[in-house]
Scaffold this active site. Sequence first.
Site, PDB file in Angstrom:
ATOM      1  N   LEU A 112      -0.154   1.687  -9.783  1.00 17.18           N
ATOM      2  CA  LEU A 112      -0.969   2.665  -9.059  1.00 17.18           C
ATOM      3  C   LEU A 112      -0.096   3.816  -8.565  1.00 17.18           C
ATOM      4  O   LEU A 112      -0.408   4.987  -8.763  1.00 17.18           O
ATOM      5  CB  LEU A 112      -1.677   1.990  -7.871  1.00 17.18           C
ATOM      6  CG  LEU A 112      -2.546   2.889  -6.985  1.00 17.18           C
ATOM      7  CD1 LEU A 112      -3.765   3.407  -7.755  1.00 17.18           C
ATOM      8  CD2 LEU A 112      -3.009   2.143  -5.732  1.00 17.18           C
ATOM      9  N   THR A 113       1.031   3.481  -7.928  1.00 15.57           N
ATOM     10  CA  THR A 113       1.906   4.472  -7.288  1.00 15.57           C
ATOM     11  C   THR A 113       2.584   5.389  -8.302  1.00 15.57           C
ATOM     12  O   THR A 113       3.010   4.946  -9.363  1.00 15.57           O
ATOM     13  CB  THR A 113       2.993   3.750  -6.454  1.00 15.57           C
ATOM     14  OG1 THR A 113       2.356   2.920  -5.501  1.00 15.57           O
ATOM     15  CG2 THR A 113       3.902   4.725  -5.742  1.00 15.57           C
ATOM     16  N   SER A 139       0.739   6.947  -0.966  1.00 16.78           N
ATOM     17  CA  SER A 139      -0.553   6.588  -0.371  1.00 16.78           C
ATOM     18  C   SER A 139      -1.662   7.543  -0.817  1.00 16.78           C
ATOM     19  O   SER A 139      -2.842   7.241  -0.671  1.00 16.78           O
ATOM     20  CB  SER A 139      -0.432   6.598   1.152  1.00 16.78           C
ATOM     21  OG  SER A 139       0.582   5.707   1.563  1.00 16.78           O
ATOM     22  N   ILE A 191       7.340   0.204  -9.436  1.00 17.54           N
ATOM     23  CA  ILE A 191       6.496  -0.834 -10.021  1.00 17.54           C
ATOM     24  C   ILE A 191       7.286  -2.133 -10.171  1.00 17.54           C
ATOM     25  O   ILE A 191       8.304  -2.174 -10.878  1.00 17.54           O
ATOM     26  CB  ILE A 191       5.936  -0.401 -11.399  1.00 17.54           C
ATOM     27  CG1 ILE A 191       5.230   0.960 -11.294  1.00 17.54           C
ATOM     28  CG2 ILE A 191       4.998  -1.478 -11.942  1.00 17.54           C
ATOM     29  CD1 ILE A 191       4.097   1.048 -10.286  1.00 17.54           C
ATOM     30  N   THR A 192       6.810  -3.187  -9.522  1.00 19.43           N
ATOM     31  CA  THR A 192       7.403  -4.511  -9.682  1.00 19.43           C
ATOM     32  C   THR A 192       7.147  -4.974 -11.111  1.00 19.43           C
ATOM     33  O   THR A 192       6.000  -4.973 -11.570  1.00 19.43           O
ATOM     34  CB  THR A 192       6.790  -5.497  -8.670  1.00 19.43           C
ATOM     35  OG1 THR A 192       6.921  -4.951  -7.358  1.00 19.43           O
ATOM     36  CG2 THR A 192       7.491  -6.845  -8.712  1.00 19.43           C
ATOM     37  N   ILE A 246      22.040 -12.568  16.948  1.00 25.10           N
ATOM     38  CA  ILE A 246      22.426 -13.923  17.374  1.00 25.10           C
ATOM     39  C   ILE A 246      23.664 -14.400  16.606  1.00 25.10           C
ATOM     40  O   ILE A 246      24.556 -15.036  17.176  1.00 25.10           O
ATOM     41  CB  ILE A 246      21.239 -14.898  17.216  1.00 25.10           C
ATOM     42  CG1 ILE A 246      20.173 -14.582  18.279  1.00 25.10           C
ATOM     43  CG2 ILE A 246      21.694 -16.358  17.333  1.00 25.10           C
ATOM     44  CD1 ILE A 246      18.842 -15.288  18.080  1.00 25.10           C
ATOM     45  N   GLY A 295      25.912 -12.454  15.643  1.00 23.37           N
ATOM     46  CA  GLY A 295      27.036 -11.602  16.047  1.00 23.37           C
ATOM     47  C   GLY A 295      27.734 -11.008  14.835  1.00 23.37           C
ATOM     48  O   GLY A 295      27.098 -10.641  13.853  1.00 23.37           O
ATOM     49  N   GLU A 339       2.775  -1.918  -0.516  1.00 22.04           N
ATOM     50  CA  GLU A 339       1.309  -2.141  -0.482  1.00 22.04           C
ATOM     51  C   GLU A 339       0.665  -1.533   0.755  1.00 22.04           C
ATOM     52  O   GLU A 339      -0.203  -2.123   1.390  1.00 22.04           O
ATOM     53  CB  GLU A 339       0.986  -3.639  -0.620  1.00 22.04           C
ATOM     54  CG  GLU A 339       1.357  -4.143  -2.006  1.00 22.04           C
ATOM     55  CD  GLU A 339       0.779  -5.501  -2.329  1.00 22.04           C
ATOM     56  OE1 GLU A 339      -0.376  -5.781  -1.956  1.00 22.04           O
ATOM     57  OE2 GLU A 339       1.490  -6.286  -2.979  1.00 22.04           O
TER      58      GLU A 339
END
Length: 382
Positions: free
Chosen positions: A126-127, A133, A160-161, A340, A342, A366
């Site tokens: 699509l993109t 968007s 595109i994946t 956490i 570090g 997405e």
Amino acid sequence: MEATLATENQTMIAQMVRDFGHQHIKPHMMRWDNTQEFPRDLFRQLGELGLMGVLVPQEYGGSGFGYQEYVTAIAELAKIDGSIGLSMAAHNSLCTGHILQHASDAQKHKYLPRLASGEWLGAWGLTEPNTGSDAGNMRTTAVLDADGEHYVLNGAKNFITHGKSGDVAVVIARTGEVGDSHGMTAFIVERGTPGFAGGRKEDKLGMRASETTEMIFTDCRVPVENVIGKVGEGFVQSLKVLDGGRISIAALSLGIAQGAYEAALQYSKERQQFNQPISNFQGISFKLADMATEIEAASLLTYRAAAMKDRSENVNLESAMAKLYASEVSVRVANEGVQIFGGYGYTKDYPAEKYYRDAKLCTIGEGTSEIQKLVIARALLK
């Protein structure tokens, strides 16, 4: 955490994914991440486990499960490696999902068994480079040939994946006027079709083992029988596909957050400072409390959207809420995870930095967080 509500199927799937991941993903994932290698064969193995056609009915060779099981599978994969979770989700919810929801019975029988088995890998286009968007302004066109039997596609899709490795792609192209939401049509395009090629591969911050490339169409002739649904319905179909797709990105976010939290929790109990584990210090324990609480909230939102989808209810609002909240939580939790750990959290010897890099895509792919807010606001103000 959400396991208290898990069904027998979900518990079984979670354990299966954990066992598979420990054996086939964990030993290789940092090499894949460093080299951006896309482990294509792994997805054939996932197909053998039924994870490449989770939502596909058994009559088309799928597992015939619902969204609750689907969310569980994605989250468990993403706990181990977000890249693998992302590729599995994109294959299932976008390409396979589009064919499952909108294709003819003949098209389903032709494509779904090979997609569900993992023999074929799916892509969804699509993109475009200038229209993220803003899909209504897409430049990729499909013009009916003089023979009336083929559409000729010209243009390019990006981000595109599986744009290069995918065996079949669902592609949205413009068949009408720019800006007309009924001027776009969905096509099934098989790899090997003359004029269809993979383009540049993106060099990414995170999710590096999930292939992201361009798809390029140059006078690519696609038979009219490969139109999905009616001409002009492509964009409307895509919006429905994305409603389900957002649940899968929420699940992906949830899994990354859980993985980052569990790694930080474990480390905080083992790391000693001032002759005691750092988890004894309020500065660390309060971080863990916030992380756990936000993950629980994200889980509830995600599984609620999944349950509604299983009941065939409209999930436009709920999937956007789940995707928005879970993706932002994933980024916050991964960020605190690094804190956490570090200095060690900033090195590749520990898992925190990879969760941190992988999480960010969830707020973008997405539909960005900003687009989710737009979707939510529109639904509220209707």
